[in-house]
Design an enzyme around this catalytic site. Sequence first.
Site, mmCIF file in Angstrom:
data_model
loop_
_atom_site.group_PDB
_atom_site.id
_atom_site.type_symbol
_atom_site.label_atom_id
_atom_site.label_comp_id
_atom_site.label_asym_id
_atom_site.label_seq_id
_atom_site.Cartn_x
_atom_site.Cartn_y
_atom_site.Cartn_z
ATOM 1 N N ALA A 64 12.582 4.552 10.558
ATOM 2 C CA ALA A 64 11.511 5.500 10.838
ATOM 3 C C ALA A 64 10.272 4.782 11.370
ATOM 4 O O ALA A 64 9.831 3.789 10.794
ATOM 5 C CB ALA A 64 11.155 6.277 9.576
ATOM 6 N N HIS A 174 11.895 13.163 11.906
ATOM 7 C CA HIS A 174 12.204 12.966 10.485
ATOM 8 C C HIS A 174 11.489 14.031 9.651
ATOM 9 O O HIS A 174 10.303 13.930 9.363
ATOM 10 C CB HIS A 174 11.737 11.568 10.084
ATOM 11 C CG HIS A 174 12.262 11.082 8.763
ATOM 12 N ND1 HIS A 174 12.930 11.876 7.865
ATOM 13 C CD2 HIS A 174 12.205 9.837 8.186
ATOM 14 C CE1 HIS A 174 13.258 11.163 6.797
ATOM 15 N NE2 HIS A 174 12.830 9.928 6.971
ATOM 16 N N HIS A 177 13.165 13.635 3.100
ATOM 17 C CA HIS A 177 12.886 12.585 2.120
ATOM 18 C C HIS A 177 11.415 12.424 1.723
ATOM 19 O O HIS A 177 10.960 11.322 1.423
ATOM 20 C CB HIS A 177 13.435 11.241 2.638
ATOM 21 C CG HIS A 177 14.919 11.160 2.522
ATOM 22 N ND1 HIS A 177 15.672 10.209 3.174
ATOM 23 C CD2 HIS A 177 15.800 11.929 1.831
ATOM 24 C CE1 HIS A 177 16.957 10.394 2.900
ATOM 25 N NE2 HIS A 177 17.046 11.431 2.086
ATOM 26 N N TYR A 179 8.533 12.791 3.307
ATOM 27 C CA TYR A 179 7.474 12.380 4.219
ATOM 28 C C TYR A 179 6.723 13.622 4.701
ATOM 29 O O TYR A 179 6.963 14.725 4.238
ATOM 30 C CB TYR A 179 8.065 11.519 5.333
ATOM 31 C CG TYR A 179 8.638 10.234 4.778
ATOM 32 C CD1 TYR A 179 7.801 9.239 4.276
ATOM 33 C CD2 TYR A 179 10.009 10.036 4.678
ATOM 34 C CE1 TYR A 179 8.319 8.078 3.708
ATOM 35 C CE2 TYR A 179 10.537 8.880 4.110
ATOM 36 C CZ TYR A 179 9.681 7.909 3.633
ATOM 37 O OH TYR A 179 10.188 6.771 3.052
ATOM 38 N N ARG A 330 23.848 1.312 3.777
ATOM 39 C CA ARG A 330 23.997 0.042 3.071
ATOM 40 C C ARG A 330 25.211 -0.752 3.546
ATOM 41 O O ARG A 330 25.128 -1.967 3.736
ATOM 42 C CB ARG A 330 24.088 0.310 1.565
ATOM 43 C CG ARG A 330 22.787 0.839 0.963
ATOM 44 C CD ARG A 330 23.028 1.547 -0.365
ATOM 45 N NE ARG A 330 23.615 2.860 -0.161
ATOM 46 C CZ ARG A 330 24.032 3.643 -1.151
ATOM 47 N NH1 ARG A 330 23.960 3.223 -2.402
ATOM 48 N NH2 ARG A 330 24.543 4.829 -0.894
ATOM 49 N N TYR A 357 14.415 -5.033 0.984
ATOM 50 C CA TYR A 357 13.044 -4.821 1.465
ATOM 51 C C TYR A 357 12.210 -6.102 1.464
ATOM 52 O O TYR A 357 10.990 -6.061 1.285
ATOM 53 C CB TYR A 357 12.358 -3.745 0.617
ATOM 54 C CG TYR A 357 13.155 -2.466 0.551
ATOM 55 C CD1 TYR A 357 13.262 -1.630 1.657
ATOM 56 C CD2 TYR A 357 13.839 -2.093 -0.612
ATOM 57 C CE1 TYR A 357 14.005 -0.460 1.614
ATOM 58 C CE2 TYR A 357 14.583 -0.924 -0.670
ATOM 59 C CZ TYR A 357 14.663 -0.110 0.452
ATOM 60 O OH TYR A 357 15.413 1.052 0.400
#
Length: 381
Positions: A64, A174, A177, A179, A330, A357
């Site tokens: 994103a 997007h 989730h 945002y 993943r 991360y």
Amino acid sequence: MATTLVDSKLFKPLKLGNHTLQHRIVLAPLTRNRNDDNHAPIPIMETYYADRVSTPGTLIISEATATSHDEEGQRNIPGFNSDAQVAAWKKIIDAVHAKGSVYFQQLFALGRASTVDYITESGRPYRSSSDVSMPGVDVSPNPMTEAEIQETIQGFANSSKLAIAAGADGVEVHGAHGYLLDQFLSDSVNRRTDRWGGSIENRSRLTLEVVRAVVGAIGAERVAVRFSPYARFQGTEKSDVHELYSYLIAELKKMNAKFAYLSLVNATGDPAVFLLGEKNENEGRTLDFILDAWDNLAPVLIAGGYTPEVARLTVDEHYKQWDVLIGFGRHFLANPDFVFRIKNGFPLNKYNRKTFYLTMANEGYNDYPFSPQYLETQVVA
């Protein structure tokens, strides 16, 4: 003997927007904090994206990227609004195209999902649909003004044009989730009493206006939209999931636009479950009602905890009447030759969540090996 999926619908070509994919396995968007302090990609990201299109005809969706400087609300996430950012992303886009694959740029605004201390020190605004705090955050965001809302809509359109000018094949809006767009959709966050809140129609308005602006800027065949109906991540539960998303799908269809694809996250893919360990209160709920309503207007990408075998069952059996793609995160991160491996039944590398991360680090990013079998195919005679 390895079990292959070569005969699965997963490995049948599919028309998507202006392009034809050679299979239906997609790199889902993955935030990985490998960008520099000015929110531009660093060189290791070019290698990462190029490696994951080792099989030609793959759809790659970027992590994103923020549509404005004000929305670069977390350290080392990317933006797509400055000259330096666009130039760095263009190198990545070119690398993907050089491997014969298709590239979409995911665009977002963070809203209250921004990190408070970071945006405070950098002078960015802390804002959302209304003044409802994020779970675990003591600071309340400021309700966005009409001017800020209009700037947000324009920001998506501007970044879309920049992405296409840089060579991207399309953009993914997007709206999932937790945002900003999801903060307007959620009745647990959006407490506004003006035309941007309250009813389903008003809560949906920002998402739909953003989509209209992006379609107007670059054409519907280059536009995708992402939703996560069941996600509780970042506190965006909805009490009216069926009604809300039925309305959104109906309104998207009213635009009479041939979108590139619709992107959905299933109940298993809620980051609140697999990242934070929360109980999955929506386990067993499906996206069937959305696919029924969408009715193959364009392909549907579904992501959320898939294994190769479950992906096969999804496209070959559960959704066999629809044009469905499966997004992997993943496993695709840990296997640069992921498509090759699952097509031929070769074992997968295990991912290491602890390195997901690590800021600007090659560890846990480009140090996962290709399979010996894939490397053998690359030996020049």
